[in-house]
Design a protein around this motif. Structure first.
Motif, PDB file in Angstrom:
ATOM      1  N   ASN A 190      34.617  30.615  34.966  1.00 61.65           N
ATOM      2  CA  ASN A 190      33.769  30.191  36.083  1.00 61.65           C
ATOM      3  C   ASN A 190      34.118  30.896  37.395  1.00 61.65           C
ATOM      4  N   ILE A 191      34.412  32.169  37.327  1.00 60.29           N
ATOM      5  CA  ILE A 191      34.711  32.961  38.513  1.00 60.29           C
ATOM      6  C   ILE A 191      33.408  33.548  39.043  1.00 60.29           C
ATOM      7  N   GLU A 192      33.063  33.185  40.268  1.00 59.70           N
ATOM      8  CA  GLU A 192      31.815  33.653  40.867  1.00 59.70           C
ATOM      9  C   GLU A 192      32.056  34.908  41.703  1.00 59.70           C
ATOM     10  N   ILE A 193      31.202  35.878  41.530  1.00 58.04           N
ATOM     11  CA  ILE A 193      31.219  37.085  42.359  1.00 58.04           C
ATOM     12  C   ILE A 193      29.839  37.248  42.979  1.00 58.04           C
ATOM     13  N   LEU A 194      29.807  37.398  44.300  1.00 62.40           N
ATOM     14  CA  LEU A 194      28.572  37.726  44.989  1.00 62.40           C
ATOM     15  C   LEU A 194      28.575  39.227  45.233  1.00 62.40           C
ATOM     16  N   PHE A 195      27.535  39.918  44.822  1.00 62.08           N
ATOM     17  CA  PHE A 195      27.553  41.360  45.018  1.00 62.08           C
ATOM     18  C   PHE A 195      26.167  41.891  45.355  1.00 62.08           C
ATOM     19  N   ARG A 196      26.204  43.000  46.052  1.00 59.16           N
ATOM     20  CA  ARG A 196      24.983  43.720  46.428  1.00 59.16           C
ATOM     21  C   ARG A 196      25.201  45.184  46.067  1.00 59.16           C
ATOM     22  N   LEU A 197      24.367  45.717  45.206  1.00 54.48           N
ATOM     23  CA  LEU A 197      24.452  47.110  44.812  1.00 54.48           C
ATOM     24  C   LEU A 197      23.464  47.931  45.632  1.00 54.48           C
ATOM     25  N   PRO A 198      23.845  49.115  46.074  1.00 51.23           N
ATOM     26  CA  PRO A 198      22.909  49.961  46.821  1.00 51.23           C
ATOM     27  C   PRO A 198      21.644  50.227  46.010  1.00 51.23           C
ATOM     28  N   GLN A 199      20.499  50.096  46.665  1.00 50.98           N
ATOM     29  CA  GLN A 199      19.219  50.292  45.988  1.00 50.98           C
ATOM     30  C   GLN A 199      18.557  51.595  46.371  1.00 50.98           C
TER      31      GLN A 199
ATOM     32  N   ASP B 107      37.042  42.062  35.278  1.00 47.65           N
ATOM     33  CA  ASP B 107      36.869  42.309  33.841  1.00 47.65           C
ATOM     34  C   ASP B 107      35.444  41.968  33.412  1.00 47.65           C
ATOM     35  N   GLY B 108      34.956  40.815  33.868  1.00 49.31           N
ATOM     36  CA  GLY B 108      33.601  40.407  33.511  1.00 49.31           C
ATOM     37  C   GLY B 108      32.548  41.292  34.154  1.00 49.31           C
ATOM     38  N   PHE B 109      32.781  41.675  35.416  1.00 50.31           N
ATOM     39  CA  PHE B 109      31.804  42.509  36.129  1.00 50.31           C
ATOM     40  C   PHE B 109      31.671  43.873  35.457  1.00 50.31           C
ATOM     41  N   TYR B 110      32.784  44.495  35.121  1.00 45.89           N
ATOM     42  CA  TYR B 110      32.727  45.820  34.506  1.00 45.89           C
ATOM     43  C   TYR B 110      32.200  45.767  33.065  1.00 45.89           C
ATOM     44  N   LYS B 111      32.336  44.627  32.440  1.00 51.62           N
ATOM     45  CA  LYS B 111      31.750  44.494  31.111  1.00 51.62           C
ATOM     46  C   LYS B 111      30.224  44.490  31.214  1.00 51.62           C
TER      47      LYS B 111
ATOM     48  N   ASN C 130      28.985  51.309  33.619  1.00 55.47           N
ATOM     49  CA  ASN C 130      28.789  52.601  34.279  1.00 55.47           C
ATOM     50  C   ASN C 130      29.475  52.680  35.643  1.00 55.47           C
ATOM     51  N   LEU C 131      29.915  51.545  36.166  1.00 58.94           N
ATOM     52  CA  LEU C 131      30.599  51.526  37.461  1.00 58.94           C
ATOM     53  C   LEU C 131      32.122  51.499  37.322  1.00 58.94           C
ATOM     54  N   ALA C 132      32.613  51.436  36.102  1.00 62.27           N
ATOM     55  CA  ALA C 132      34.047  51.245  35.875  1.00 62.27           C
ATOM     56  C   ALA C 132      34.898  52.433  36.319  1.00 62.27           C
ATOM     57  N   LEU C 133      34.309  53.619  36.370  1.00 62.41           N
ATOM     58  CA  LEU C 133      35.078  54.818  36.715  1.00 62.41           C
ATOM     59  C   LEU C 133      35.013  55.165  38.205  1.00 62.41           C
ATOM     60  N   LEU C 134      34.296  54.367  38.987  1.00 59.28           N
ATOM     61  CA  LEU C 134      34.173  54.643  40.419  1.00 59.28           C
ATOM     62  C   LEU C 134      35.448  54.230  41.159  1.00 59.28           C
ATOM     63  N   PRO C 135      35.792  54.928  42.234  1.00 61.41           N
ATOM     64  CA  PRO C 135      36.970  54.521  43.031  1.00 61.41           C
ATOM     65  C   PRO C 135      36.750  53.157  43.665  1.00 61.41           C
ATOM     66  N   ILE C 136      37.851  52.417  43.840  1.00 60.32           N
ATOM     67  CA  ILE C 136      37.790  51.058  44.381  1.00 60.32           C
ATOM     68  C   ILE C 136      38.497  51.004  45.729  1.00 60.32           C
ATOM     69  N   PHE C 137      37.851  50.359  46.677  1.00 60.66           N
ATOM     70  CA  PHE C 137      38.432  50.115  47.995  1.00 60.66           C
ATOM     71  C   PHE C 137      38.361  48.604  48.273  1.00 60.66           C
ATOM     72  N   THR C 138      39.184  48.127  49.195  1.00 62.08           N
ATOM     73  CA  THR C 138      39.157  46.700  49.548  1.00 62.08           C
ATOM     74  C   THR C 138      39.007  46.534  51.051  1.00 62.08           C
ATOM     75  N   PHE C 139      38.404  45.410  51.426  1.00 62.22           N
ATOM     76  CA  PHE C 139      38.281  45.016  52.831  1.00 62.22           C
ATOM     77  C   PHE C 139      38.716  43.566  52.920  1.00 62.22           C
ATOM     78  N   GLY C 140      39.752  43.301  53.720  1.00 60.29           N
ATOM     79  CA  GLY C 140      40.252  41.937  53.852  1.00 60.29           C
ATOM     80  C   GLY C 140      40.268  41.488  55.292  1.00 60.29           C
ATOM     81  N   SER C 141      39.774  40.279  55.537  1.00 60.01           N
ATOM     82  CA  SER C 141      39.735  39.720  56.881  1.00 60.01           C
ATOM     83  C   SER C 141      40.772  38.607  57.007  1.00 60.01           C
ATOM     84  N   SER C 142      41.687  38.736  57.979  1.00 59.75           N
ATOM     85  CA  SER C 142      42.694  37.714  58.253  1.00 59.75           C
ATOM     86  C   SER C 142      43.499  37.387  56.991  1.00 59.75           C
ATOM     87  N   SER C 143      43.392  36.178  56.471  1.00 56.52           N
ATOM     88  CA  SER C 143      44.098  35.812  55.241  1.00 56.52           C
ATOM     89  C   SER C 143      43.705  36.731  54.094  1.00 56.52           C
TER      90      SER C 143
END
Length: 272
Positions: free
Chosen positions: A117-126, A200-204, A208-221
């Motif tokens: 039950n892990i929720e991910i909100l995502f927006r892919l470039p269109q 794991d679930g998202f890439y499953k 086709n997105l599994a080989l793309l480089p990953i970056f992170t953005f973190g705010s405060s905590s």
């Protein structure tokens, strides 16, 4: 001739009573002095005023909301302080390729539930080719949904999408404080494990997105958590942006100083 024993002095009880009075007076004097010092100390800050206003106010303050979106942008315009030239001006007419953040209906996103039950909100470039993944970690007392419903965060999402970043927003496991775990050991960090399962679930679903480089953005905590998460060996992180946050001290001494750390950008808020 035997010496007669003298009777005890009649004023002995009176002496003990005076001694007790001196002790009481000394205690009261010390307490009064300490109280006066405490009041003077807190009066020099806003603590006392905020506390008194909380207890003696007529009722909860009513929040005045902007009558229109244009009024909201007026609020964010830089004020007359010395660092005005370096402050941020929100451009009311700014538009992004994928959506117009002035029109809420255009800022759409996908909500998906993955392992445990892990929720991910995502927006892919269109309208732009996907070139990388951007994982976003919110701040304390906020949620993943805030990133699609507040103007400041929508601007970050819009700019990232225009650059070709697929934006994935996670929700911290702590539902009370909504803060991220700050355990430096990723094997003991429950939020790291949660993000692993979500990815794991998202890439499953999107292999086709599994080989793309990953970056992170973190705010405060979320920034402090990002500084921990980027040390994982499961999903290589190519870089991170920390917004009003720091690198975890333990990570700083064990990873950064050993040159075993990805590129990091700090974004701070200041008035100069």
């Amino acid at each position: 001739m035997g010496r007669q024993r003298l009777p005890k002095r009649a004023n002995a009880p009176l002496s003990r009573l005076k001694c007790c009075h001196y002790v009481i007076i000394s205690f009261v004097t010390c307490f009064a002095g300490f109280s006066a010092f405490s009041v003077s100390y807190y009066a020099s800050s806003t603590y006392l005023r905020e506390t008194l206003s909380h207890f003696f106010s007529a009722g909860p303050l009513e929040i005045e909301y902007a009558a229109s979106l244009r009024d909201l942008f007026e609020f964010y315009k830089s004020k007359n302080f010395p660092g005005k030239v370096n402050s941020i001006n929100i451009d009311y007419y700014l538009k992004y390729n994928d959506f117009d953040y002035r029109i809420p209906q255009s800022v759409t996103y996908t909500s998906a539930i993955y392992n445990d039950n892990i929720e991910i909100l995502f927006r892919l470039p269109q309208k732009t080719a996907i070139s990388a993944i951007l994982i976003i970690f919110h701040s304390c007392r906020h949620t993943a949904h805030d990133w699609f419903y507040t103007y400041e965060r929508q601007r970050i999402i819009g700019a990232a999408i225009d650059l070709g970043y697929a934006c994935l927003v996670f929700q911290a496991t702590n539902n009370s404080t909504r803060c991220w775990s700050n355990k430096a050991d990723i094997h003991e960090n429950k939020d790291v494990k949660m993000v692993f399962k979500g990815l794991d679930g998202f890439y499953k679903e999107y292999p086709n997105l599994a080989l793309l480089p990953i970056f992170t953005f973190g705010s405060s905590s979320g920034g402090l958590f990002s500084s921990i998460f980027v040390t994982n060996q499961r999903y290589r992180i190519h870089g991170q942006a920390l917004f009003i946050s720091i690198i975890h001290p333990e990570i700083l001494y064990t990873r950064v100083k050993a040159n075993k750390y990805p590129s990091t950008v700090w974004i701070r808020v200041c008035r100069t």
